[in-house]
Write a protein that holds these residues in place. Structure first.
Motif, short mmCIF file in Angstrom:
data_model
loop_
_atom_site.label_atom_id
_atom_site.label_comp_id
_atom_site.label_asym_id
_atom_site.label_seq_id
_atom_site.Cartn_x
_atom_site.Cartn_y
_atom_site.Cartn_z
N ALA A 42 0.94 -1.10 0.10
CA ALA A 42 0.07 -0.07 0.03
C ALA A 42 0.81 1.36 0.13
O ALA A 42 0.59 2.41 -0.44
CB ALA A 42 -0.91 -0.20 1.27
N SER A 43 2.16 1.05 0.63
CA SER A 43 2.90 2.20 0.43
C SER A 43 3.71 2.58 -0.73
O SER A 43 4.17 3.39 -1.07
CB SER A 43 4.15 1.93 1.62
N ILE A 55 10.55 -0.93 5.63
CA ILE A 55 11.23 -1.68 6.69
C ILE A 55 10.35 -2.50 7.27
O ILE A 55 9.20 -2.08 7.91
CB ILE A 55 12.17 -0.99 7.50
N THR A 56 10.55 -3.89 7.46
CA THR A 56 9.57 -4.80 8.06
C THR A 56 10.53 -5.26 9.46
O THR A 56 11.62 -5.77 9.19
CB THR A 56 8.93 -5.81 7.34
N LEU A 57 9.67 -5.53 10.34
CA LEU A 57 10.34 -6.20 11.81
C LEU A 57 9.28 -7.09 12.13
O LEU A 57 8.27 -6.68 12.79
CB LEU A 57 10.86 -5.36 12.76
N ARG A 117 8.07 3.63 4.59
CA ARG A 117 7.04 3.27 5.73
C ARG A 117 7.70 2.03 6.59
O ARG A 117 8.50 0.94 5.76
CB ARG A 117 5.81 2.46 5.08
N LEU A 118 7.66 1.98 7.79
CA LEU A 118 7.90 1.01 8.67
C LEU A 118 6.83 0.44 9.24
O LEU A 118 5.80 0.85 9.61
CB LEU A 118 8.81 1.72 9.93
N LEU A 120 2.63 -1.80 14.58
CA LEU A 120 3.29 -0.74 14.40
C LEU A 120 3.34 -0.04 12.96
O LEU A 120 3.94 -0.85 12.34
CB LEU A 120 4.47 -0.25 15.36
N VAL A 121 2.74 1.10 12.54
CA VAL A 121 2.99 1.60 11.30
C VAL A 121 3.28 2.91 11.17
O VAL A 121 2.80 3.65 11.90
CB VAL A 121 1.75 1.23 10.22
N TYR A 122 4.54 3.31 10.70
CA TYR A 122 5.08 4.72 10.79
C TYR A 122 5.45 5.02 9.21
O TYR A 122 6.13 4.26 8.48
CB TYR A 122 6.11 4.65 11.66
#
Length: 215
Positions: free
Chosen positions: A32-33, A101-103, A128-129, A209-211
């Motif tokens: 989506a980003s 970035i994904t975690l 986007r994180l 969490l989405v930033y």
């Protein structure tokens, strides 16, 4: 205590990954980003990287555990769009920036505030994180959130892994550690380092969490 012990034994016989459960949601958030180049921190055996591969141009996976990193690298041997690096987040290529970035179940292995600050600095403008994380339970609200998860967990295990397992699958054997920060601690750290981040409690002892970095 006897009921908890029984549930634990049942869950061991029918294992399923809470982290993989959120993989499609993470991949959707990344897509989506509009991200093209994605960094997956703590990529494990590459289950999320495989989902991200269909949503982005390139995926770089960092995995500190040697055996797990090797398994992930072998999985993508013939795919030049996916690069697996046996490294900690601190040992990443500091010259690179990523669109996303994904975690997933990784942040609690790292120092919270400095890592959030560094993650923000690794994003391209508008990047986007996406984090799916673990938190330390504390207080009655966490207890209430645990009850539906504890009841749903064996049902999900039976549905996803109906046959009894002799051992955990490889992607569930990487080293783990218990989270030290509460959800309140995480919200406070995010407010400090990731202004505008959205944090929500999720089922199965997780939060999301989405930033979005400023353009």
């Amino acid at each position: 205590m006897a009921l908890l012990s029984h549930l634990h034994r049942f869950n061991q016989r029918h294992p399923w990954s809470h982290n993989d459960h959120y993989g499609p949601w993470v991949a959707d958030c990344v897509a989506a980003s509009g991200a093209r180049n994605v960094l997956d921190v703590g990529c494990g055996t590459g289950n999320l990287a495989a989902l991200l591969r269909h949503r982005a141009a390139t995926v770089t996976g960092l995995e500190p555990d040697l055996a797990t990193a090797r398994a992930a690298a072998e999985r993508f041997t013939d795919d030049p769009a996916v690069t697996i690096v046996q490294a900690n987040f601190a040992d990443r290529d500091r010259q690179r920036h990523w669109d996303a970035i994904t975690l997933v179940a990784v942040l609690h292995h790292l120092p919270l505030v400095p890592t959030l600050r560094e993650l923000r600095g690794c994003l391209t403008p508008g990047g986007r994180l996406v984090v799916v994380g673990c938190y330390r339970e504390a207080g009655p609200t966490d207890l209430l959130a645990t009850l539906p998860a504890a009841l749903a967990n064996p049902v999900m295990g039976l549905a996803k892994h109906p046959a009894r397992a002799a051992a955990l699958p490889l992607h569930m054997t990487a080293p783990t550690t218990d989270p030290q920060e509460t959800l309140g601690d995480i919200r406070a750290a995010a407010a400090q380092e990731l202004p505008g981040a959205r944090i929500h409690r999720r089922l199965f002892w997780r939060y999301a969490l989405v930033y979005d970095a400023q353009s």
